[in-house]
Write a protein that holds these residues in place. Structure first.
Motif, PDB file in Angstrom:
ATOM      1  N   LYS A  88       0.822  -1.208   0.000  1.00 18.73           N
ATOM      2  CA  LYS A  88       0.000   0.000   0.000  1.00 18.73           C
ATOM      3  C   LYS A  88       0.857   1.259   0.000  1.00 18.73           C
ATOM      4  CE  LYS A  88      -4.283  -1.413   2.169  1.00 18.73           C
ATOM      5  NZ  LYS A  88      -5.235  -1.137   3.221  1.00 18.73           N
ATOM      6  N   GLU A  89       2.037   1.180   0.594  1.00 16.63           N
ATOM      7  CA  GLU A  89       2.866   2.369   0.722  1.00 16.63           C
ATOM      8  C   GLU A  89       3.371   2.863  -0.623  1.00 16.63           C
ATOM      9  OE1 GLU A  89       3.789  -0.494   2.627  1.00 16.63           O
ATOM     10  OE2 GLU A  89       2.475   0.171   4.233  1.00 16.63           O
ATOM     11  N   GLN A  90       3.795   1.963  -1.493  1.00 20.20           N
ATOM     12  CA  GLN A  90       4.399   2.391  -2.741  1.00 20.20           C
ATOM     13  C   GLN A  90       4.102   1.420  -3.887  1.00 20.20           C
ATOM     14  OE1 GLN A  90       5.856   5.328  -2.897  1.00 20.20           O
ATOM     15  NE2 GLN A  90       6.178   5.153  -5.061  1.00 20.20           N
ATOM     16  N   PRO A  91       2.841   1.306  -4.291  1.00 21.11           N
ATOM     17  CA  PRO A  91       2.578   0.441  -5.441  1.00 21.11           C
ATOM     18  C   PRO A  91       3.183   1.058  -6.704  1.00 21.11           C
ATOM     19  CG  PRO A  91       0.582   1.562  -4.791  1.00 21.11           C
ATOM     20  CD  PRO A  91       1.623   1.904  -3.781  1.00 21.11           C
ATOM     21  N   TYR A  92       3.673   0.233  -7.588  1.00 23.03           N
ATOM     22  CA  TYR A  92       4.268   0.683  -8.846  1.00 23.03           C
ATOM     23  C   TYR A  92       3.516  -0.004  -9.968  1.00 23.03           C
ATOM     24  CZ  TYR A  92       7.742   1.748 -12.408  1.00 23.03           C
ATOM     25  OH  TYR A  92       8.368   2.207 -13.530  1.00 23.03           O
ATOM     26  N   LEU A  93       2.987   0.784 -10.877  1.00 22.02           N
ATOM     27  CA  LEU A  93       2.227   0.233 -11.992  1.00 22.02           C
ATOM     28  C   LEU A  93       2.809   0.747 -13.290  1.00 22.02           C
ATOM     29  CD1 LEU A  93      -0.282  -1.337 -12.968  1.00 22.02           C
ATOM     30  CD2 LEU A  93      -1.545   0.799 -12.801  1.00 22.02           C
ATOM     31  N   ALA A  94       3.286  -0.162 -14.132  1.00 22.67           N
ATOM     32  CA  ALA A  94       3.713   0.204 -15.477  1.00 22.67           C
ATOM     33  C   ALA A  94       2.438   0.306 -16.309  1.00 22.67           C
ATOM     34  CB  ALA A  94       4.658  -0.837 -16.041  1.00 22.67           C
ATOM     35  N   PHE A  95       2.214   1.461 -16.891  1.00 25.80           N
ATOM     36  CA  PHE A  95       0.921   1.780 -17.496  1.00 25.80           C
ATOM     37  C   PHE A  95       1.100   2.199 -18.941  1.00 25.80           C
ATOM     38  CE2 PHE A  95      -2.642   4.745 -18.197  1.00 25.80           C
ATOM     39  CZ  PHE A  95      -3.691   3.935 -17.816  1.00 25.80           C
ATOM     40  N   SER A  96       0.403   1.540 -19.853  1.00 31.16           N
ATOM     41  CA  SER A  96       0.490   1.899 -21.265  1.00 31.16           C
ATOM     42  C   SER A  96      -0.736   2.668 -21.743  1.00 31.16           C
ATOM     43  CB  SER A  96       0.648   0.641 -22.121  1.00 31.16           C
ATOM     44  OG  SER A  96      -0.564  -0.099 -22.124  1.00 31.16           O
ATOM     45  N   GLY A  97      -1.784   2.698 -20.920  1.00 27.75           N
ATOM     46  CA  GLY A  97      -3.008   3.379 -21.316  1.00 27.75           C
ATOM     47  C   GLY A  97      -3.990   2.481 -22.046  1.00 27.75           C
ATOM     48  N   GLY A  98      -3.610   1.245 -22.297  1.00 26.84           N
ATOM     49  CA  GLY A  98      -4.481   0.296 -22.991  1.00 26.84           C
ATOM     50  C   GLY A  98      -5.489  -0.344 -22.053  1.00 26.84           C
ATOM     51  N   LYS A  99      -6.338  -1.182 -22.622  1.00 28.60           N
ATOM     52  CA  LYS A  99      -7.420  -1.795 -21.832  1.00 28.60           C
ATOM     53  C   LYS A  99      -6.896  -2.698 -20.719  1.00 28.60           C
ATOM     54  CE  LYS A  99      -8.281  -5.513 -25.178  1.00 28.60           C
ATOM     55  NZ  LYS A  99      -7.127  -5.266 -26.023  1.00 28.60           N
ATOM     56  N   ASP A 100      -5.802  -3.406 -20.969  1.00 26.58           N
ATOM     57  CA  ASP A 100      -5.246  -4.273 -19.933  1.00 26.58           C
ATOM     58  C   ASP A 100      -4.670  -3.452 -18.785  1.00 26.58           C
ATOM     59  OD1 ASP A 100      -5.905  -6.531 -21.420  1.00 26.58           O
ATOM     60  OD2 ASP A 100      -3.991  -6.521 -22.471  1.00 26.58           O
ATOM     61  N   SER A 101      -3.964  -2.365 -19.125  1.00 27.17           N
ATOM     62  CA  SER A 101      -3.412  -1.495 -18.088  1.00 27.17           C
ATOM     63  C   SER A 101      -4.519  -0.854 -17.265  1.00 27.17           C
ATOM     64  CB  SER A 101      -2.546  -0.400 -18.706  1.00 27.17           C
ATOM     65  OG  SER A 101      -1.339  -0.911 -19.192  1.00 27.17           O
ATOM     66  N   LEU A 102      -5.591  -0.440 -17.928  1.00 28.28           N
ATOM     67  CA  LEU A 102      -6.719   0.160 -17.206  1.00 28.28           C
ATOM     68  C   LEU A 102      -7.354  -0.846 -16.256  1.00 28.28           C
ATOM     69  CD1 LEU A 102      -8.390   2.304 -19.994  1.00 28.28           C
ATOM     70  CD2 LEU A 102      -7.375   3.144 -17.877  1.00 28.28           C
ATOM     71  N   ALA A 103      -7.492  -2.083 -16.710  1.00 24.27           N
ATOM     72  CA  ALA A 103      -8.075  -3.120 -15.855  1.00 24.27           C
ATOM     73  C   ALA A 103      -7.214  -3.351 -14.620  1.00 24.27           C
ATOM     74  CB  ALA A 103      -8.245  -4.420 -16.640  1.00 24.27           C
ATOM     75  N   VAL A 104      -5.900  -3.433 -14.814  1.00 28.69           N
ATOM     76  CA  VAL A 104      -4.997  -3.641 -13.680  1.00 28.69           C
ATOM     77  C   VAL A 104      -5.017  -2.436 -12.750  1.00 28.69           C
ATOM     78  CG1 VAL A 104      -2.584  -3.961 -13.011  1.00 28.69           C
ATOM     79  CG2 VAL A 104      -3.532  -5.271 -14.898  1.00 28.69           C
ATOM     80  N   LYS A 105      -5.083  -1.237 -13.314  1.00 23.03           N
ATOM     81  CA  LYS A 105      -5.139  -0.034 -12.475  1.00 23.03           C
ATOM     82  C   LYS A 105      -6.376  -0.056 -11.584  1.00 23.03           C
ATOM     83  CE  LYS A 105      -5.462   4.971 -12.638  1.00 23.03           C
ATOM     84  NZ  LYS A 105      -5.639   6.156 -13.467  1.00 23.03           N
ATOM     85  N   TYR A 106      -7.540  -0.350 -12.159  1.00 21.47           N
ATOM     86  CA  TYR A 106      -8.769  -0.366 -11.363  1.00 21.47           C
ATOM     87  C   TYR A 106      -8.790  -1.518 -10.362  1.00 21.47           C
ATOM     88  CZ  TYR A 106     -10.576   3.450 -14.116  1.00 21.47           C
ATOM     89  OH  TYR A 106     -10.747   4.682 -14.698  1.00 21.47           O
ATOM     90  N   LEU A 107      -8.233  -2.664 -10.725  1.00 18.39           N
ATOM     91  CA  LEU A 107      -8.133  -3.770  -9.768  1.00 18.39           C
ATOM     92  C   LEU A 107      -7.209  -3.400  -8.608  1.00 18.39           C
ATOM     93  CD1 LEU A 107      -7.926  -6.810 -12.197  1.00 18.39           C
ATOM     94  CD2 LEU A 107      -9.728  -6.401 -10.496  1.00 18.39           C
ATOM     95  N   THR A 108      -6.121  -2.674  -8.906  1.00 22.78           N
ATOM     96  CA  THR A 108      -5.193  -2.250  -7.856  1.00 22.78           C
ATOM     97  C   THR A 108      -5.866  -1.267  -6.907  1.00 22.78           C
ATOM     98  OG1 THR A 108      -3.322  -2.586  -9.339  1.00 22.78           O
ATOM     99  CG2 THR A 108      -2.942  -1.205  -7.407  1.00 22.78           C
ATOM    100  N   ILE A 109      -6.593  -0.307  -7.465  1.00 30.49           N
ATOM    101  CA  ILE A 109      -7.320   0.655  -6.633  1.00 30.49           C
ATOM    102  C   ILE A 109      -8.316  -0.075  -5.738  1.00 30.49           C
ATOM    103  CG2 ILE A 109      -9.047   2.498  -6.697  1.00 30.49           C
ATOM    104  CD1 ILE A 109      -7.558   3.530  -9.239  1.00 30.49           C
ATOM    105  N   GLU A 110      -9.048  -1.013  -6.316  1.00 26.98           N
ATOM    106  CA  GLU A 110     -10.050  -1.759  -5.546  1.00 26.98           C
ATOM    107  C   GLU A 110      -9.407  -2.635  -4.475  1.00 26.98           C
ATOM    108  OE1 GLU A 110     -13.531  -5.116  -6.243  1.00 26.98           O
ATOM    109  OE2 GLU A 110     -12.638  -4.135  -7.978  1.00 26.98           O
ATOM    110  N   SER A 111      -8.335  -3.306  -4.821  1.00 25.73           N
ATOM    111  CA  SER A 111      -7.756  -4.255  -3.870  1.00 25.73           C
ATOM    112  C   SER A 111      -7.023  -3.580  -2.726  1.00 25.73           C
ATOM    113  CB  SER A 111      -6.815  -5.221  -4.593  1.00 25.73           C
ATOM    114  OG  SER A 111      -5.710  -4.524  -5.116  1.00 25.73           O
ATOM    115  N   LEU A 112      -6.387  -2.438  -2.984  1.00 27.33           N
ATOM    116  CA  LEU A 112      -5.609  -1.775  -1.938  1.00 27.33           C
ATOM    117  C   LEU A 112      -6.380  -0.677  -1.236  1.00 27.33           C
ATOM    118  CD1 LEU A 112      -2.135  -1.553  -3.699  1.00 27.33           C
ATOM    119  CD2 LEU A 112      -2.981  -3.295  -2.134  1.00 27.33           C
ATOM    120  N   GLY A 113      -7.526  -0.293  -1.788  1.00 23.42           N
ATOM    121  CA  GLY A 113      -8.336   0.720  -1.144  1.00 23.42           C
ATOM    122  C   GLY A 113      -7.716   2.109  -1.178  1.00 23.42           C
ATOM    123  N   ILE A 114      -6.896   2.357  -2.177  1.00 18.95           N
ATOM    124  CA  ILE A 114      -6.297   3.682  -2.315  1.00 18.95           C
ATOM    125  C   ILE A 114      -6.712   4.274  -3.660  1.00 18.95           C
ATOM    126  CG2 ILE A 114      -4.315   3.272  -0.820  1.00 18.95           C
ATOM    127  CD1 ILE A 114      -2.654   2.639  -3.268  1.00 18.95           C
TER     128      ILE A 114
END
Length: 73
Positions: A29-55
């Motif tokens: 939770k302190e320092q998640p790092y997400l490599a993001f390309s802006g594509g649909k897979d990256s967006l899905a991982v971003k939203y899953l990360t937000i949901e799972s970590l509550g940040i």
């Protein structure tokens, strides 16, 4: 026959919940790092990360270095 049984078992897994559990297991939770390309897979991982970590806010680093050269131009 074993492959068919494995596929049947995989189809019964809740992929959303499994992804949430894996993110919680491997991401801090302190320092998640997400490599993001802006594509649909990256967006899905971003939203899953937000949901799972509550940040709601963390660094998503734009990275397209894994893209084939044809897509970069």
């Amino acid at each position: 026959m074993e492959q068919i049984e494995a596929l049947k078992a995989y189809s019964k897994i809740n992929k959303h919940d499994a992804a949430i559990q894996r993110i919680r297991l491997f991401c801090s939770k302190e320092q998640p790092y997400l490599a993001f390309s802006g594509g649909k897979d990256s967006l899905a991982v971003k939203y899953l990360t937000i949901e799972s970590l509550g940040i709601g806010k963390f660094d998503a680093h734009f990275n397209t270095s894994l893209e084939p050269p044809e897509l970069k131009n």
